[in-house]
Design a protein around this motif. Structure first.
Motif, mmCIF file in Angstrom:
data_model
loop_
_atom_site.group_PDB
_atom_site.id
_atom_site.type_symbol
_atom_site.label_atom_id
_atom_site.label_comp_id
_atom_site.label_asym_id
_atom_site.label_seq_id
_atom_site.Cartn_x
_atom_site.Cartn_y
_atom_site.Cartn_z
ATOM 1 N N PHE A 157 4.234 27.810 -33.153
ATOM 2 C CA PHE A 157 5.615 28.398 -32.316
ATOM 3 C C PHE A 157 5.147 28.913 -30.847
ATOM 4 C CE2 PHE A 157 5.778 29.272 -36.794
ATOM 5 C CZ PHE A 157 6.899 28.546 -37.153
ATOM 6 N N PRO A 158 4.777 28.024 -30.044
ATOM 7 C CA PRO A 158 4.501 28.379 -28.750
ATOM 8 C C PRO A 158 5.819 28.579 -28.118
ATOM 9 C CG PRO A 158 4.177 26.355 -28.893
ATOM 10 C CD PRO A 158 4.371 26.621 -30.232
ATOM 11 N N ALA A 159 5.802 29.370 -26.839
ATOM 12 C CA ALA A 159 6.914 29.891 -26.166
ATOM 13 C C ALA A 159 7.084 28.502 -25.020
ATOM 14 C CB ALA A 159 6.690 30.903 -25.338
ATOM 15 N N VAL A 160 7.905 27.563 -25.301
ATOM 16 C CA VAL A 160 8.007 26.587 -24.218
ATOM 17 C C VAL A 160 8.842 27.037 -22.993
ATOM 18 C CG1 VAL A 160 8.961 24.302 -23.840
ATOM 19 C CG2 VAL A 160 8.201 25.098 -26.019
ATOM 20 N N ILE A 161 7.971 27.055 -21.896
ATOM 21 C CA ILE A 161 8.970 27.403 -20.600
ATOM 22 C C ILE A 161 8.941 26.248 -19.719
ATOM 23 C CG2 ILE A 161 8.569 29.035 -18.817
ATOM 24 C CD1 ILE A 161 6.968 31.125 -20.566
ATOM 25 N N GLU A 162 9.851 25.874 -18.965
ATOM 26 C CA GLU A 162 10.025 24.739 -18.205
ATOM 27 C C GLU A 162 10.714 25.193 -16.752
ATOM 28 O OE1 GLU A 162 11.925 19.975 -17.991
ATOM 29 O OE2 GLU A 162 12.142 21.444 -19.849
ATOM 30 N N VAL A 163 10.163 24.793 -15.708
ATOM 31 C CA VAL A 163 10.725 24.796 -14.398
ATOM 32 C C VAL A 163 10.793 23.577 -13.680
ATOM 33 C CG1 VAL A 163 9.539 27.293 -14.206
ATOM 34 C CG2 VAL A 163 8.373 25.631 -13.333
ATOM 35 N N THR A 164 11.800 23.486 -12.826
ATOM 36 C CA THR A 164 12.123 21.962 -12.153
ATOM 37 C C THR A 164 11.513 22.215 -10.718
ATOM 38 O OG1 THR A 164 13.898 23.212 -11.356
ATOM 39 C CG2 THR A 164 14.000 21.934 -13.426
ATOM 40 N N ASP A 165 11.598 23.076 -9.923
ATOM 41 C CA ASP A 165 10.993 23.146 -8.745
ATOM 42 C C ASP A 165 11.287 21.760 -7.670
ATOM 43 O OD1 ASP A 165 9.798 24.493 -6.609
ATOM 44 O OD2 ASP A 165 7.626 23.895 -7.297
ATOM 45 N N LEU A 166 12.241 21.267 -7.720
ATOM 46 C CA LEU A 166 12.691 19.985 -7.079
ATOM 47 C C LEU A 166 12.778 19.819 -5.542
ATOM 48 C CD1 LEU A 166 15.089 18.631 -9.826
ATOM 49 C CD2 LEU A 166 12.991 17.718 -9.307
ATOM 50 N N GLY A 167 12.667 21.159 -5.161
ATOM 51 C CA GLY A 167 13.087 21.449 -3.612
ATOM 52 C C GLY A 167 14.394 21.631 -3.080
ATOM 53 N N GLU A 168 14.556 21.950 -2.045
ATOM 54 C CA GLU A 168 15.946 22.234 -1.731
ATOM 55 C C GLU A 168 16.596 21.162 -1.043
ATOM 56 O OE1 GLU A 168 15.711 25.476 1.425
ATOM 57 O OE2 GLU A 168 14.750 26.571 -0.157
ATOM 58 N N LYS A 169 16.212 20.103 -0.414
ATOM 59 C CA LYS A 169 16.592 18.908 0.121
ATOM 60 C C LYS A 169 16.712 17.857 -0.985
ATOM 61 C CE LYS A 169 16.589 16.190 4.298
ATOM 62 N NZ LYS A 169 16.029 15.895 5.676
ATOM 63 N N GLN A 170 17.901 17.169 -0.940
ATOM 64 C CA GLN A 170 18.286 16.091 -2.020
ATOM 65 C C GLN A 170 18.320 14.982 -1.274
ATOM 66 O OE1 GLN A 170 20.955 16.924 -5.043
ATOM 67 N NE2 GLN A 170 21.331 14.796 -5.346
ATOM 68 N N ALA A 171 17.649 13.674 -1.378
ATOM 69 C CA ALA A 171 17.445 12.614 -0.558
ATOM 70 C C ALA A 171 18.928 11.914 -1.284
ATOM 71 C CB ALA A 171 16.452 11.842 -1.101
ATOM 72 N N GLU A 172 19.470 11.127 -0.009
ATOM 73 C CA GLU A 172 20.544 10.181 -0.229
ATOM 74 C C GLU A 172 20.295 8.792 -0.945
ATOM 75 O OE1 GLU A 172 24.856 8.599 1.705
ATOM 76 O OE2 GLU A 172 23.100 9.862 2.835
ATOM 77 N N THR A 173 20.623 8.222 -2.161
ATOM 78 C CA THR A 173 20.281 7.151 -2.821
ATOM 79 C C THR A 173 21.265 6.488 -3.418
ATOM 80 O OG1 THR A 173 19.959 8.396 -5.080
ATOM 81 C CG2 THR A 173 17.988 8.770 -3.704
ATOM 82 N N HIS A 174 20.871 5.474 -3.727
ATOM 83 C CA HIS A 174 21.843 4.525 -4.515
ATOM 84 C C HIS A 174 22.119 5.123 -6.106
ATOM 85 C CE1 HIS A 174 21.750 1.428 -1.606
ATOM 86 N NE2 HIS A 174 20.568 1.236 -1.666
#
Length: 432
Positions: free
Chosen positions: A198-215
């Motif tokens: 029963f571990p504590a599952v901890i998730e972070v995203t940390d994707l950065g502030e700028k989002q690229a424009e993609t298809h």
């Protein structure tokens, strides 16, 4: 978040400031109190989010000064470079402490490593296979272990090192477990379930502030190669939608296999760019594929074809995730008004590369549900045992010839010395 919020000791805060850390990362803020409190943690975060610094700080907070021979902390990593980086991180954040730390990564003789361990150690940073080998030689004493850390767990699973990790964890007995990974998937969860409760599952995203424009980007998580093939074949049946398609794979051999495995209702519909053999359906240039109306699907290997001109192709499939993320990014970043859909198939092992791509894009790729009619390939089951076969009865008596005899009671070994005791006894015998 301020470093003071982590409730670290003053020497550690000073060491972090000297090392250039001015604020705490999200993963550190979410896990530090749990680490210091002794809870098992399964932490998920992208590369560069501060996972290593996180457990190094936690370990230094928990480590008390002592002169025990046995290590109190064991850290398992995926390769030698990572081991050296972790050791360097410990030393940079513990300048005012007499820290005994040893790396086990298999570049020298095992006897030298064992002798070094016998002299006494606080922290061991090791590759799972090397740590297991030293342990089986009675060189690694896990009886005093307080903290068991698995770093880059997804890479360790990718290398097939789950068994040494589980064996070492079970041998260590009761201690705190910390597992850090970029992605969480079934194989990794199966490994951690062997020793974590029963571990504590901890998730972070940390994707950065700028989002690229993609298809438009879509992701299908598929268990294996055969299921990927079934999914691609299923989607490509709709020839009205998928009227012009490019499919990328990593090697020319896989391009050949895929070209032979996909079902085609019309001759010349499926082809390979620069085929491996001269008698295969294929093109030498992508422009010829674009101009040939009957050619609907072109399979391209990333080997030597990373920068092909995809203009005019409305659908791009990454049947395999490129090993170099820049290859993927060059195909999906939007540079004009064209509407393109880029579809990626990824197994659990490829999710690591997908997360690195998402970090560069600054956004998660939309995950699609698998179609209900998809045939998911299941691993082959073991053959059933024939109940009618003749089985020889086991003999209870000892094996061997007429000279065989049981050991004397005085010679029977019913103990298992730790390496420290064993080494000292050996030294005494040499000098007696």
């Amino acid at each position: 978040m301020s470093l003071d919020k982590l409730k670290l000791s003053k020497p550690l805060v000073a060491a972090m400031t000297d090392a250039g850390y001015l604020s705490a990362k999200e993963i550190q803020a979410k896990t530090m109190s749990r680490i210091i409190g002794g809870q098992d943690i399964l932490a998920v975060g992208p590369e560069g989010c501060g996972k290593t610094t996180n457990y190094v700080l936690g370990a230094l907070m928990k480590l008390k000064y002592g002169t025990d021979e046995a290590p109190k902390i064991l850290i398992l990593v995926a390769d030698k470079e990572r081991a050296l980086a972790v050791i360097d991180q410990f030393r940079s954040l513990s300048k005012n402490r007499d820290l005994r730390i040893i790396g086990l990564y298999g570049t020298g003789g095992m006897d030298a490593e064992i002798n070094e361990l016998v002299d006494g150690v606080d922290i061991v940073v090791a590759l799972p296979s090397r740590a297991r080998a030293v342990y089986l030689k009675l060189g690694l004493n896990l009886s005093k272990l307080q903290l068991f850390v698995v770093d880059d767990a997804e890479l360790i699973v990718k290398q097939g090192m789950q068994l040494p990790v589980c064996e070492l964890a079970r041998s260590a007995g009761k201690c705190q477990h910390l597992v850090f990974t970029t992605v969480l998937h079934e194989k990794l969860e199966h490994m951690t379930s062997q020793f974590m409760n029963f571990p504590a599952v901890i998730e972070v995203t940390d994707l950065g502030e700028k989002q690229a424009e993609t298809h438009e980007l879509l992701l299908y998580q598929v268990p294996n190669f055969k299921s990927k093939l079934n999914l691609l074949d299923l989607l490509l049946r709709d020839d009205e939608v998928f009227d012009k398609v490019v499919v990328f794979v990593n090697t020319r051999l896989n391009a050949q296999k895929l070209g032979q495995s996909l079902h085609s209702r019309k001759p010349g519909e499926i082809s390979v760019l620069n085929p491996l053999f001269f008698d295969e359906e294929g093109f030498d240039h992508i422009e010829d594929f674009k101009e040939t109306e009957s050619a609907r699907v072109l399979i391209i290997s990333n080997e030597g074809n990373a920068s092909v001109d995809l203009s005019g192709v409305p659908f791009i499939f990454h049947f395999e995730v490129p090993q170099v993320k820049e290859t993927f990014l060059s195909r999906v970043l939007k540079s004009g008004p064209e509407e393109v859909v880029a579809i990626t198939f990824a197994t659990d092992m490829e999710l690591v590369d997908v997360r690195k791509i998402e970090q560069s894009l600054g956004a998660r790729i939309q995950v699609m549900d698998l179609p209900e009619e998809l045939v998911v390939d299941q691993p082959g089951k073991k053959a059933k045992i024939d109940k009618n076969r003749i089985v020889k009865e086991k003999q209870d008596g000892p094996k061997g010839g007429g000279a065989f005899h049981d050991k004397k009671e005085a010679n029977a070994k019913d103990y298992n010395y730790g390496i420290g005791q064993k080494a000292k006894m050996t030294m005494k015998k040499k000098h007696s």
